[in-house]
Motif scaffolding. Structure first.
Motif, PDB file in Angstrom:
ATOM      1  N   ALA A   1       0.830  -1.208   0.000  1.00  0.00           N
ATOM      2  CA  ALA A   1       0.000   0.000   0.000  1.00  0.00           C
ATOM      3  C   ALA A   1       0.862   1.254   0.000  1.00  0.00           C
ATOM      4  O   ALA A   1       0.550   2.242  -0.667  1.00  0.00           O
ATOM      5  N   ASP A   2       1.960   1.205   0.768  1.00  0.00           N
ATOM      6  CA  ASP A   2       2.865   2.353   0.803  1.00  0.00           C
ATOM      7  C   ASP A   2       3.447   2.641  -0.573  1.00  0.00           C
ATOM      8  O   ASP A   2       3.552   3.804  -0.988  1.00  0.00           O
ATOM      9  N   GLU A   3       3.849   1.595  -1.276  1.00  0.00           N
ATOM     10  CA  GLU A   3       4.443   1.786  -2.603  1.00  0.00           C
ATOM     11  C   GLU A   3       3.438   2.401  -3.567  1.00  0.00           C
ATOM     12  O   GLU A   3       3.766   3.296  -4.352  1.00  0.00           O
ATOM     13  N   ALA A   4       2.182   1.897  -3.506  1.00  0.00           N
ATOM     14  CA  ALA A   4       1.148   2.450  -4.389  1.00  0.00           C
ATOM     15  C   ALA A   4       0.862   3.902  -4.031  1.00  0.00           C
ATOM     16  O   ALA A   4       0.722   4.762  -4.908  1.00  0.00           O
ATOM     17  N   THR A   5       0.774   4.171  -2.715  1.00  0.00           N
ATOM     18  CA  THR A   5       0.540   5.542  -2.275  1.00  0.00           C
ATOM     19  C   THR A   5       1.681   6.459  -2.699  1.00  0.00           C
ATOM     20  O   THR A   5       1.457   7.578  -3.157  1.00  0.00           O
ATOM     21  N   ASP A   6       2.920   5.966  -2.539  1.00  0.00           N
ATOM     22  CA  ASP A   6       4.071   6.788  -2.907  1.00  0.00           C
ATOM     23  C   ASP A   6       4.069   7.126  -4.382  1.00  0.00           C
ATOM     24  O   ASP A   6       4.406   8.249  -4.769  1.00  0.00           O
ATOM     25  N   ARG A   7       3.706   6.159  -5.231  1.00  0.00           N
ATOM     26  CA  ARG A   7       3.678   6.440  -6.677  1.00  0.00           C
ATOM     27  C   ARG A   7       2.712   7.587  -6.973  1.00  0.00           C
ATOM     28  O   ARG A   7       3.019   8.498  -7.740  1.00  0.00           O
ATOM     29  N   GLU A   8       1.527   7.538  -6.364  1.00  0.00           N
ATOM     30  CA  GLU A   8       0.548   8.594  -6.586  1.00  0.00           C
ATOM     31  C   GLU A   8       1.014   9.916  -5.972  1.00  0.00           C
ATOM     32  O   GLU A   8       0.868  10.981  -6.580  1.00  0.00           O
ATOM     33  N   LEU A   9       1.561   9.811  -4.759  1.00  0.00           N
ATOM     34  CA  LEU A   9       1.978  11.027  -4.067  1.00  0.00           C
ATOM     35  C   LEU A   9       3.169  11.673  -4.750  1.00  0.00           C
ATOM     36  O   LEU A   9       3.255  12.907  -4.838  1.00  0.00           O
ATOM     37  N   ILE A  10       4.096  10.877  -5.246  1.00  0.00           N
ATOM     38  CA  ILE A  10       5.252  11.424  -5.972  1.00  0.00           C
ATOM     39  C   ILE A  10       4.790  12.232  -7.175  1.00  0.00           C
ATOM     40  O   ILE A  10       5.252  13.358  -7.421  1.00  0.00           O
ATOM     41  N   ALA A  11       3.867  11.650  -7.939  1.00  0.00           N
ATOM     42  CA  ALA A  11       3.362  12.359  -9.122  1.00  0.00           C
ATOM     43  C   ALA A  11       2.664  13.653  -8.721  1.00  0.00           C
ATOM     44  O   ALA A  11       2.834  14.702  -9.363  1.00  0.00           O
ATOM     45  N   ALA A  12       1.863  13.587  -7.642  1.00  0.00           N
ATOM     46  CA  ALA A  12       1.145  14.780  -7.193  1.00  0.00           C
ATOM     47  C   ALA A  12       2.106  15.851  -6.695  1.00  0.00           C
ATOM     48  O   ALA A  12       1.909  17.049  -6.932  1.00  0.00           O
ATOM     49  N   VAL A  13       3.153  15.443  -5.979  1.00  0.00           N
ATOM     50  CA  VAL A  13       4.130  16.402  -5.457  1.00  0.00           C
ATOM     51  C   VAL A  13       4.878  17.079  -6.592  1.00  0.00           C
ATOM     52  O   VAL A  13       5.086  18.303  -6.588  1.00  0.00           O
ATOM     53  N   LYS A  14       5.294  16.313  -7.582  1.00  0.00           N
ATOM     54  CA  LYS A  14       6.013  16.906  -8.712  1.00  0.00           C
ATOM     55  C   LYS A  14       5.141  17.919  -9.451  1.00  0.00           C
ATOM     56  O   LYS A  14       5.612  18.996  -9.845  1.00  0.00           O
ATOM     57  N   ALA A  15       3.855  17.572  -9.620  1.00  0.00           N
ATOM     58  CA  ALA A  15       2.943  18.496 -10.291  1.00  0.00           C
ATOM     59  C   ALA A  15       2.732  19.754  -9.449  1.00  0.00           C
ATOM     60  O   ALA A  15       2.691  20.876  -9.979  1.00  0.00           O
ATOM     61  N   ALA A  16       2.611  19.569  -8.138  1.00  0.00           N
ATOM     62  CA  ALA A  16       2.417  20.721  -7.258  1.00  0.00           C
ATOM     63  C   ALA A  16       3.646  21.624  -7.257  1.00  0.00           C
ATOM     64  O   ALA A  16       3.515  22.857  -7.240  1.00  0.00           O
ATOM     65  N   LEU A  17       4.828  21.038  -7.255  1.00  0.00           N
ATOM     66  CA  LEU A  17       6.046  21.845  -7.300  1.00  0.00           C
ATOM     67  C   LEU A  17       6.102  22.659  -8.586  1.00  0.00           C
ATOM     68  O   LEU A  17       6.487  23.848  -8.564  1.00  0.00           O
ATOM     69  N   GLN A  18       5.726  22.063  -9.696  1.00  0.00           N
ATOM     70  CA  GLN A  18       5.709  22.814 -10.951  1.00  0.00           C
ATOM     71  C   GLN A  18       4.762  24.002 -10.861  1.00  0.00           C
ATOM     72  O   GLN A  18       5.098  25.121 -11.278  1.00  0.00           O
ATOM     73  N   LYS A  19       3.577  23.759 -10.298  1.00  0.00           N
ATOM     74  CA  LYS A  19       2.580  24.823 -10.206  1.00  0.00           C
ATOM     75  C   LYS A  19       3.051  25.929  -9.267  1.00  0.00           C
ATOM     76  O   LYS A  19       2.937  27.124  -9.578  1.00  0.00           O
ATOM     77  N   ALA A  20       3.584  25.544  -8.093  1.00  0.00           N
ATOM     78  CA  ALA A  20       4.004  26.533  -7.110  1.00  0.00           C
ATOM     79  C   ALA A  20       5.190  27.350  -7.598  1.00  0.00           C
ATOM     80  O   ALA A  20       5.230  28.578  -7.438  1.00  0.00           O
ATOM     81  N   VAL A  21       6.173  26.681  -8.190  1.00  0.00           N
ATOM     82  CA  VAL A  21       7.359  27.389  -8.678  1.00  0.00           C
ATOM     83  C   VAL A  21       6.996  28.293  -9.852  1.00  0.00           C
ATOM     84  O   VAL A  21       7.499  29.423  -9.962  1.00  0.00           O
ATOM     85  N   THR A  22       6.134  27.828 -10.719  1.00  0.00           N
ATOM     86  CA  THR A  22       5.702  28.657 -11.847  1.00  0.00           C
ATOM     87  C   THR A  22       5.032  29.925 -11.356  1.00  0.00           C
ATOM     88  O   THR A  22       5.308  31.034 -11.843  1.00  0.00           O
ATOM     89  N   PHE A  23       4.146  29.789 -10.363  1.00  0.00           N
ATOM     90  CA  PHE A  23       3.469  30.986  -9.848  1.00  0.00           C
ATOM     91  C   PHE A  23       4.464  31.945  -9.210  1.00  0.00           C
ATOM     92  O   PHE A  23       4.437  33.150  -9.477  1.00  0.00           O
ATOM     93  N   MET A  24       5.361  31.423  -8.379  1.00  0.00           N
ATOM     94  CA  MET A  24       6.322  32.302  -7.706  1.00  0.00           C
ATOM     95  C   MET A  24       7.246  32.974  -8.705  1.00  0.00           C
ATOM     96  O   MET A  24       7.510  34.183  -8.613  1.00  0.00           O
ATOM     97  N   SER A  25       7.775  32.223  -9.651  1.00  0.00           N
ATOM     98  CA  SER A  25       8.770  32.789 -10.568  1.00  0.00           C
ATOM     99  C   SER A  25       8.142  33.691 -11.619  1.00  0.00           C
ATOM    100  O   SER A  25       8.756  34.679 -12.044  1.00  0.00           O
TER     101      SER A  25
END
Length: 482
Positions: free
Chosen positions: A21-45
């Motif tokens: 379950a952790d591995e499945a959760t991590d796969r989803e969470l990793i993708a979500a975190v990367k997308a969120a970082l793109q959105k947050a950095v784009t807005f700030m920059s």
């Protein structure tokens, strides 16, 4: 997809089921975190940055900008948590994702800092891109004011934070970006030239300092309450606001990055200065500000010649840092007596005063309106911390570890992957649809802004940096497990 905190915390299940379950959760969470970082950095920059640089806070409507004071539309801040702090978070994001978006934003922050590097080699609190701006200084590239300030400062980690960020970026670019490498090299050369012969540093400099004399600290033999005031106290040896600790970290990073022994020597000399600057019994601790004879002197009108609680704890921590990184136990020798002084100087509520009277060790305060010295703490000015929680127990524990074990730096902070998952999911929930972490101006996240106007709502660089770095830490830990 944004995950709730509950979604990353498995319930009762077998170890194998939990791991799956952790591995499945991590796969989803990793993708979500990367997308969120793109959105947050784009807005700030794209929306918050000014020519790649940042202030402390920008109002939600983008009309107000603040650093330690109000900022104009053309100003950015160097002093943390300004541009260098944001830049380091962007480097954390790039290290965890290899997304060129984050590297480009970090490069833009570096270019902003390079614009405002002073002729003297360091930085002041802010940079103004307007050639006619009130706070435009004498920048190296010639785009500043010919009669502007040229005072590089070490106060509040200003020049140090810029140097450390640029060192990290220089190394990431394999030292091949000539502009960045030359700028950080010039800054480091200027820092070395600002060190006194006794190993101490001034609050800042405009040109290389005079070497000065090498003596041990002593109590002044004059009436310090009325004498010993220097208009240019900032040109003398100081420990104010954690200066020695941030300079030590900068020198150590320079040494490990460039393998130049001059930075190691400067670090050792800084440790030697702290040994010399320790006052004798009955107050074997440190002052905030000294003269060249290493006697405590006045700085600002609310910073008297005194034994300083905060600066003494920073001196202890810095000595341990230098001992850890040089392997030399002599830097530990002043610490036991200093910790004993702290223990016997604690206030009734367990806190440590900022200032203690020379020789008598009575806590010193000021009257709010008149700024007269007093032993009474009932009418304190509100703009300055005259009391603080002590770090002495943690410092004592670390000292005992160093005395009984190898003189090596402590292991880096390691966070449990479970707590990182929880934090990452929480941080994602805090991010709005535009890529903003909205706060109240004091670091507290405001999630529901639908029924509020923009008054009191801010985008804070410190909030952004802490969350970006924490998300990057989760990504690194999750990737390492796979």
């Amino acid at each position: 997809m944004l995950l709730t905190a509950a979604a990353v915390l498995p319930g009762n299940s077998s170890p194998a089921q939990t791991a799956s379950a952790d591995e499945a959760t991590d796969r989803e969470l990793i993708a979500a975190v990367k997308a969120a970082l793109q959105k947050a950095v784009t807005f700030m920059s794209d929306t918050v940055a000014v020519r790649g640089g940042y202030v402390y806070q920008v109002s939600l409507d983008l009309k107000k900008r603040r650093g330690e004071g109000d900022a104009t539309a053309t100003e950015i801040w160097v002093q943390p948590p300004g541009t260098p702090a944001v830049g380091e978070a962007l480097l954390d994001a790039f290290a965890a994702t290899k997304d060129p978006l984050h590297l480009q934003a970090a490069m833009n922050a570096a270019e902003a800092l390079l614009f405002g590097q002073l002729e003297s080699g360091g930085w002041t609190d802010r940079i103004d891109f307007d050639p006619a701006g009130k706070n435009t200084d004498r920048y190296r590239d010639g785009r500043g004011k010919a009669k502007g300030r040229n005072y590089s400062t070490l106060d509040d980690d200003k020049s140090q934070s810029a140097i450390r960020f640029l060192i990290r970026l220089d190394q990431l670019l394999n030292f091949e970006n000539t502009r960045i490498h030359e700028a950080v090299s010039f800054a480091l050369e200027s820092l070395l030239k600002a060190q006194f012969a006794n190993g101490g540093f001034p609050q800042g400099w405009q040109q290389p300092v005079e070497p000065g004399t090498i003596v041990n600290a002593s109590f002044p033999d004059y009436d310090w309450k009325t004498e010993g005031r220097f208009k240019n106290y900032w040109d003398f040896e100081t420990l104010n606001d954690g200066l020695t600790g941030t300079v030590a970290r900068t020198l150590q990073l320079a040494h490990t990055t460039y393998a130049d022994n001059r930075y190691r020597q400067a670090l050792e000399q800084l440790g030697d200065f702290l040994i010399r600057a320790q006052l004798p019994e009955p107050q074997p601790a440190w002052a905030q500000q000294y003269n060249h004879q290493l006697q405590p002197i006045w700085a600002r009108r609310f910073e008297p010649p005194a034994v300083a609680g905060f600066e003494s704890e920073d001196a202890i921590q810095t000595l341990m840092f230098i001992a850890e990184n040089t392997g030399d136990p002599k830097y530990l020798q002043p610490i036991p007596a200093a910790l004993a002084w702290i223990r016997r100087s604690l206030l009734p509520d367990g806190r440590l005063a900022r200032f203690y009277e020379l020789r008598t060790n009575r806590p010193l305060y000021f009257i709010r309106e008149s700024y007269e010295l007093t032993y009474d703490d009932s009418q304190l000015p509100t703009h300055y911390s005259f009391r603080a929680n002590t770090r002495s127990e943690k410092l004592q524990k670390r000292l005992e570890q160093l005395q009984s074990g190898p003189l090596t730096p402590p292991p880096g902070r390691s966070s449990d992957l479970r707590s990182l998952r929880r934090d990452a999911a929480e941080i994602l929930q805090e991010l709005d649809s535009q890529g903003r972490w909205i706060s109240d101006g004091k670091g507290r996240i405001i999630r529901d802004v639908s029924d509020r106007d923009n008054a009191g709502l801010w985008i804070e660089s410190a909030v952004f940096s802490k969350r970006v770095s924490r998300l990057a830490e989760f990504l690194q830990a999750a990737e390492n497990r796979r």
